[in-house]
Design an enzyme around this catalytic site. Structure first.
Site, PDB file in Angstrom:
ATOM      1  N   GLY A  61      54.763-124.188  97.338  1.00 17.86           N
ATOM      2  CA  GLY A  61      54.402-124.992  96.175  1.00 17.86           C
ATOM      3  C   GLY A  61      53.572-124.159  95.222  1.00 17.86           C
ATOM      4  N   GLN A  66      47.820-122.621  88.242  1.00 19.08           N
ATOM      5  CA  GLN A  66      47.648-121.409  89.052  1.00 19.08           C
ATOM      6  C   GLN A  66      48.159-120.159  88.357  1.00 19.08           C
ATOM      7  OE1 GLN A  66      49.469-123.438  92.739  1.00 19.08           O
ATOM      8  NE2 GLN A  66      48.025-121.978  93.615  1.00 19.08           N
ATOM      9  N   CYS A 108      46.700-121.853 100.300  1.00 14.06           N
ATOM     10  CA  CYS A 108      46.943-121.952  98.862  1.00 14.06           C
ATOM     11  C   CYS A 108      47.111-120.537  98.314  1.00 14.06           C
ATOM     12  CB  CYS A 108      45.764-122.640  98.186  1.00 14.06           C
ATOM     13  SG  CYS A 108      45.967-122.826  96.411  1.00 14.06           S
ATOM     14  N   LEU A 109      48.090-120.355  97.430  1.00 16.52           N
ATOM     15  CA  LEU A 109      48.322-119.021  96.868  1.00 16.52           C
ATOM     16  C   LEU A 109      47.133-118.554  96.038  1.00 16.52           C
ATOM     17  CD1 LEU A 109      52.093-119.377  95.875  1.00 16.52           C
ATOM     18  CD2 LEU A 109      51.113-118.251  97.887  1.00 16.52           C
ATOM     19  N   HIS A 150      48.765-131.770  97.474  1.00 16.68           N
ATOM     20  CA  HIS A 150      48.071-130.506  97.201  1.00 16.68           C
ATOM     21  C   HIS A 150      48.396-130.027  95.781  1.00 16.68           C
ATOM     22  CE1 HIS A 150      46.871-126.265  98.647  1.00 16.68           C
ATOM     23  NE2 HIS A 150      47.422-126.050  97.456  1.00 16.68           N
ATOM     24  N   GLU A 151      49.676-130.097  95.392  1.00 15.31           N
ATOM     25  CA  GLU A 151      50.066-129.619  94.055  1.00 15.31           C
ATOM     26  C   GLU A 151      49.539-130.545  92.961  1.00 15.31           C
ATOM     27  OE1 GLU A 151      50.998-126.674  93.954  1.00 15.31           O
ATOM     28  OE2 GLU A 151      51.409-126.585  96.092  1.00 15.31           O
ATOM     29  N   HIS A 154      46.056-129.776  92.199  1.00 18.05           N
ATOM     30  CA  HIS A 154      45.899-128.618  91.311  1.00 18.05           C
ATOM     31  C   HIS A 154      45.890-129.059  89.844  1.00 18.05           C
ATOM     32  CE1 HIS A 154      45.826-124.954  93.644  1.00 18.05           C
ATOM     33  NE2 HIS A 154      46.893-125.298  94.352  1.00 18.05           N
TER      34      HIS A 154
HETATM   35 NI    NI Z   1      47.535-124.444  96.135  1.00 15.94          NI
END
Ligand code: NI
Length: 185
Positions: A61, A66, A108-109, A150-151, A154
Protein backbone atom coordinates in the site's frame (compact mmCIF):
# COMPACT_ATOMS: atom_id res chain seq x y z
CA UNK A 1 -9.96 27.13 -0.04
CA UNK A 2 -8.28 25.71 -3.08
CA UNK A 3 -4.67 24.72 -2.90
CA UNK A 4 -2.62 24.16 -6.01
CA UNK A 5 -1.06 20.73 -6.03
CA UNK A 6 2.44 20.50 -7.45
CA UNK A 7 3.15 17.10 -8.88
CA UNK A 8 6.65 15.63 -8.74
CA UNK A 9 8.80 16.17 -11.84
CA UNK A 10 7.86 14.10 -14.91
CA UNK A 11 9.26 10.60 -15.16
CA UNK A 12 12.62 10.12 -16.80
CA UNK A 13 14.50 6.92 -17.58
CA UNK A 14 13.67 5.55 -14.14
CA UNK A 15 10.07 5.63 -15.36
CA UNK A 16 7.58 6.44 -12.72
CA UNK A 17 9.17 5.53 -9.41
CA UNK A 18 9.05 8.39 -6.89
CA UNK A 19 11.12 8.94 -3.74
CA UNK A 20 9.23 7.92 -0.59
CA UNK A 21 9.32 10.38 2.29
CA UNK A 22 10.67 8.97 5.56
CA UNK A 23 9.30 9.82 9.02
CA UNK A 24 9.41 12.33 10.66
CA UNK A 25 8.92 14.31 7.43
CA UNK A 26 6.25 16.99 8.05
CA UNK A 27 4.32 16.06 4.86
CA UNK A 28 3.50 12.74 6.53
CA UNK A 29 1.74 14.59 9.37
CA UNK A 30 -0.37 16.78 7.07
CA UNK A 31 -4.02 16.07 6.31
CA UNK A 32 -4.51 15.61 2.56
CA UNK A 33 -7.36 17.37 0.80
CA UNK A 34 -10.17 15.70 -1.14
CA UNK A 35 -9.72 15.15 -4.87
CA UNK A 36 -11.99 17.38 -6.97
CA UNK A 37 -13.14 17.10 -10.59
CA UNK A 38 -10.40 19.49 -11.73
CA UNK A 39 -7.74 17.21 -10.19
CA UNK A 40 -8.56 14.47 -12.71
CA UNK A 41 -5.47 15.02 -14.86
CA UNK A 42 -3.17 15.21 -11.84
CA UNK A 43 -4.62 12.02 -10.38
CA UNK A 44 -4.36 10.23 -13.74
CA UNK A 45 -0.67 11.13 -13.85
CA UNK A 46 -0.12 10.23 -10.20
CA UNK A 47 -1.72 6.78 -10.01
CA UNK A 48 0.74 4.87 -12.24
CA UNK A 49 3.62 6.46 -10.33
CA UNK A 50 2.12 5.42 -7.00
CA UNK A 51 1.70 1.84 -8.22
CA UNK A 52 5.21 1.72 -9.68
CA UNK A 53 6.70 3.14 -6.47
CA UNK A 54 4.75 0.69 -4.31
CA UNK A 55 5.71 -2.36 -6.39
CA UNK A 56 9.35 -1.29 -6.55
CA UNK A 57 9.64 -0.72 -2.77
CA UNK A 58 8.10 -3.38 -2.47
CA UNK A 59 4.98 -2.71 -0.45
CA UNK A 60 1.28 -3.55 -0.36
CA UNK A 61 0.00 0.00 0.00
CA UNK A 62 1.12 3.57 -0.64
CA UNK A 63 -0.63 6.88 -0.04
CA UNK A 64 -0.03 10.10 -1.98
CA UNK A 65 1.30 12.04 1.07
CA UNK A 66 4.15 9.51 1.25
CA UNK A 67 5.44 10.92 -2.04
CA UNK A 68 4.70 14.49 -1.00
CA UNK A 69 1.35 14.89 -2.77
CA UNK A 70 -1.36 16.21 -0.45
CA UNK A 71 -4.34 14.58 -2.18
CA UNK A 72 -6.66 11.89 -0.84
CA UNK A 73 -5.34 9.17 -3.13
CA UNK A 74 -3.84 5.80 -2.22
CA UNK A 75 -3.06 2.50 -3.89
CA UNK A 76 -3.28 -0.99 -2.43
CA UNK A 77 -2.32 -4.40 -3.73
CA UNK A 78 -1.89 -7.33 -1.35
CA UNK A 79 -0.29 -9.35 -4.19
CA UNK A 80 -1.52 -12.58 -2.60
CA UNK A 81 0.14 -15.61 -4.22
CA UNK A 82 2.19 -13.09 -6.25
CA UNK A 83 -0.87 -12.14 -8.30
CA UNK A 84 -1.36 -8.41 -8.80
CA UNK A 85 -4.80 -7.04 -7.95
CA UNK A 86 -4.23 -3.28 -7.96
CA UNK A 87 -6.84 -1.09 -6.25
CA UNK A 88 -6.77 2.68 -6.67
CA UNK A 89 -8.53 4.57 -3.90
CA UNK A 90 -9.66 8.15 -4.49
CA UNK A 91 -11.28 9.99 -1.57
CA UNK A 92 -11.62 6.75 0.41
CA UNK A 93 -13.52 6.74 3.67
CA UNK A 94 -14.40 4.13 6.26
CA UNK A 95 -18.21 4.07 6.31
CA UNK A 96 -18.58 1.17 8.76
CA UNK A 97 -16.24 -0.55 11.19
CA UNK A 98 -16.76 -3.66 13.34
CA UNK A 99 -16.70 -3.50 17.11
CA UNK A 100 -14.50 -6.54 16.97
CA UNK A 101 -10.84 -5.58 16.96
CA UNK A 102 -7.87 -7.33 15.41
CA UNK A 103 -4.19 -6.94 16.15
CA UNK A 104 -1.57 -7.50 13.51
CA UNK A 105 1.97 -6.46 12.84
CA UNK A 106 2.26 -3.43 10.58
CA UNK A 107 5.10 -1.77 8.78
CA UNK A 108 5.24 1.28 6.56
CA UNK A 109 7.38 2.35 3.61
CA UNK A 110 7.84 5.69 5.41
CA UNK A 111 9.22 3.84 8.47
CA UNK A 112 11.54 1.37 6.76
CA UNK A 113 12.52 -1.63 8.85
CA UNK A 114 10.15 -0.75 11.70
CA UNK A 115 7.28 -3.02 12.72
CA UNK A 116 4.80 -3.09 15.57
CA UNK A 117 1.50 -4.70 16.53
CA UNK A 118 -1.41 -2.35 15.81
CA UNK A 119 -5.00 -2.89 16.95
CA UNK A 120 -7.83 -1.74 14.67
CA UNK A 121 -11.41 -2.74 13.83
CA UNK A 122 -11.30 -6.25 12.37
CA UNK A 123 -13.73 -5.48 9.52
CA UNK A 124 -14.39 -2.25 7.67
CA UNK A 125 -16.48 -1.07 4.78
CA UNK A 126 -14.65 1.51 2.67
CA UNK A 127 -16.26 3.76 0.09
CA UNK A 128 -14.14 5.38 -2.60
CA UNK A 129 -13.89 6.40 -6.23
CA UNK A 130 -11.85 4.17 -8.52
CA UNK A 131 -9.48 5.35 -11.26
CA UNK A 132 -12.39 5.80 -13.68
CA UNK A 133 -14.28 7.94 -11.15
CA UNK A 134 -16.84 5.21 -10.42
CA UNK A 135 -18.18 4.94 -6.88
CA UNK A 136 -17.12 1.71 -5.25
CA UNK A 137 -17.31 -0.02 -1.91
CA UNK A 138 -15.17 -2.77 -0.42
CA UNK A 139 -16.00 -4.81 2.67
CA UNK A 140 -12.74 -6.12 4.02
CA UNK A 141 -11.36 -8.13 6.88
CA UNK A 142 -7.96 -9.58 7.70
CA UNK A 143 -4.88 -8.03 6.10
CA UNK A 144 -6.89 -5.98 3.60
CA UNK A 145 -8.92 -4.33 6.39
CA UNK A 146 -5.72 -3.33 8.18
CA UNK A 147 -4.09 -2.14 4.98
CA UNK A 148 -7.06 0.03 3.95
CA UNK A 149 -7.23 1.63 7.40
CA UNK A 150 -3.46 2.19 7.40
CA UNK A 151 -3.59 3.96 4.01
CA UNK A 152 -6.63 6.08 4.94
CA UNK A 153 -4.77 7.06 8.12
CA UNK A 154 -1.95 8.39 5.91
CA UNK A 155 -4.46 10.74 4.23
CA UNK A 156 -5.23 12.16 7.68
CA UNK A 157 -1.55 12.60 8.53
CA UNK A 158 -1.58 9.58 10.84
CA UNK A 159 1.14 6.91 10.88
CA UNK A 160 0.77 3.47 12.45
CA UNK A 161 3.13 4.54 15.22
CA UNK A 162 0.61 7.24 16.17
CA UNK A 163 -1.64 4.36 17.25
CA UNK A 164 0.98 3.12 19.75
CA UNK A 165 1.91 4.45 23.16
CA UNK A 166 4.18 7.51 23.17
CA UNK A 167 6.90 5.32 24.65
CA UNK A 168 6.73 2.76 21.80
CA UNK A 169 6.39 5.52 19.18
CA UNK A 170 9.44 7.41 20.38
CA UNK A 171 11.45 4.21 20.61
CA UNK A 172 10.67 3.41 16.98
CA UNK A 173 11.39 6.98 15.79
CA UNK A 174 14.74 7.00 17.60
CA UNK A 175 15.69 3.62 16.15
CA UNK A 176 14.66 4.73 12.66
CA UNK A 177 16.65 7.97 12.93
CA UNK A 178 19.71 6.05 14.05
CA UNK A 179 19.38 3.52 11.21
CA UNK A 180 18.87 6.31 8.65
CA UNK A 181 22.01 8.08 9.96
CA UNK A 182 24.02 4.89 9.64
CA UNK A 183 22.68 4.31 6.14
CA UNK A 184 23.67 7.85 5.11
CA UNK A 185 27.31 7.30 6.11
NI1 NI B 1 2.31 3.38 5.54
Amino acid sequence: MSTAITLPPPPDAEATVLPILIAPHPALKTKARAVRDDDAAAVRALLPRLFATMYRAPGIGLAAPQVGVGLRVAVVDLQADNVRTPVALINPEVVAASEELATREEGCLSLPGQYADVTRPAQVRVRFLDESGARREITADGLLAACLQHEIDHLDGVLFIDRLSALRRNMILRRLAKEQRQKAK
